[in-house]
Design an enzyme around this catalytic site. Sequence first.
Site, PDB file in Angstrom:
ATOM      1  N   GLY A   1     -79.408  65.666 -14.378  1.00 30.17           N
ATOM      2  CA  GLY A   1     -79.406  66.680 -13.348  1.00 30.17           C
ATOM      3  C   GLY A   1     -78.288  66.428 -12.351  1.00 30.17           C
ATOM      4  N   GLY A   2     -78.195  67.304 -11.370  1.00 30.54           N
ATOM      5  CA  GLY A   2     -77.189  67.130 -10.340  1.00 30.54           C
ATOM      6  C   GLY A   2     -75.834  67.680 -10.738  1.00 30.54           C
TER       7      GLY A   2
ATOM      8  N   ILE B   1     -71.249  66.932  -9.957  1.00 35.11           N
ATOM      9  CA  ILE B   1     -70.198  65.972 -10.281  1.00 35.11           C
ATOM     10  C   ILE B   1     -70.192  64.803  -9.304  1.00 35.11           C
ATOM     11  CG2 ILE B   1     -68.412  67.138  -8.897  1.00 35.11           C
ATOM     12  CD1 ILE B   1     -66.460  66.446 -11.253  1.00 35.11           C
TER      13      ILE B   1
ATOM     14  N   TRP C   1     -68.447  60.409  -8.922  1.00 41.42           N
ATOM     15  CA  TRP C   1     -67.503  59.398  -9.405  1.00 41.42           C
ATOM     16  C   TRP C   1     -68.229  58.075  -9.527  1.00 41.42           C
ATOM     17  CZ3 TRP C   1     -66.084  54.849  -6.839  1.00 41.42           C
ATOM     18  CH2 TRP C   1     -65.046  54.129  -7.424  1.00 41.42           C
TER      19      TRP C   1
ATOM     20  N   ILE D   1     -78.138  60.067  -6.628  1.00 41.70           N
ATOM     21  CA  ILE D   1     -79.170  59.956  -7.667  1.00 41.70           C
ATOM     22  C   ILE D   1     -79.113  61.193  -8.557  1.00 41.70           C
ATOM     23  CG2 ILE D   1     -81.656  59.886  -8.122  1.00 41.70           C
ATOM     24  CD1 ILE D   1     -81.992  58.283  -5.583  1.00 41.70           C
TER      25      ILE D   1
ATOM     26  N   ALA E   1     -76.360  55.501  -8.027  1.00 43.75           N
ATOM     27  CA  ALA E   1     -75.086  54.820  -7.796  1.00 43.75           C
ATOM     28  C   ALA E   1     -75.007  54.494  -6.316  1.00 43.75           C
ATOM     29  CB  ALA E   1     -73.916  55.705  -8.219  1.00 43.75           C
TER      30      ALA E   1
ATOM     31  N   CYS F   1     -71.158  65.847  -5.586  1.00 42.39           N
ATOM     32  CA  CYS F   1     -72.510  66.410  -5.680  1.00 42.39           C
ATOM     33  C   CYS F   1     -72.543  67.881  -5.290  1.00 42.39           C
ATOM     34  CB  CYS F   1     -73.496  65.611  -4.823  1.00 42.39           C
ATOM     35  SG  CYS F   1     -73.561  63.855  -5.261  1.00 42.39           S
TER      36      CYS F   1
END
Length: 257
Positions: free
Chosen positions: A66-67, A69, A71, A177, A191, A207
């Site tokens: 889910g979510g 883009i 890095w 997340i 992350a 995000c």
Amino acid sequence: MGFGAEAVDYRVAWDEQRRVHAARFADEAPDTVILLEHPPVYTAGRRTADSERPLDGTPVIDVDRGGKITWHGPGQLVGYPIQKLPRPVDVVAHVRRLEEALIRTCAEFGLETTRVEGRSGVWVLGDPVEQRPALGGLSLDFDPRLTDDEFDPRLNGPEYAPSNAGQRREDRKIAAIGIRVAKGVTMHGFALNVNPDNKWFDKIIPCGIRDAGVASLANELGRDITIAEVLPVVERHLRDVLENADPKPRVVERTPA
């Protein structure tokens, strides 16, 4: 799984996730959290829009979480919890547990973080809007990120760069997340920005959020801090939260019609 010079290629880690996921589904492995560091890579979740990707053609790996883009790269601690959840699966509760472990981790290092309503992840809150410095000499009432659908912070230099959100005293995300639940077993995860070069985020709309930015433990605390310092603290809080949680779905109160 690998850190520093032994950072793990994203696709290699994704293959390992799928292997452990299959084993967990078959009850051939226990609940497992894979912790690692990646070489620099952009990954895009299912909801990523073209207007949020790098403008310069930098490759992006499209993934099934889910979510949007984000890095990954050096200085960022990445965790992939692979956990079997009871049905019906409560995805939001799983995300909240990961957030809680990371909030506790940041607190142990002296940084207060929180959740933001409607936005997943762990956040450092900025100043109230009326106390923030004006952008481009304009009142924040005219912030083009909020009023101009065609405004693109990727094209407008450091003044609007996500990596400079702390200088602008805006809300900034310190841990992202993004998860997937397949066959009742979780994949992907979180992350935590420990000491990365946050300018990597300036090539994208992290995000998909245009009116906030990114943070790191090192920048917020104003001192050097390493993955090696943070790793055992994250492990301890993940273990405490995930092992002691009741993963049953939350009770949702229903009001009479």
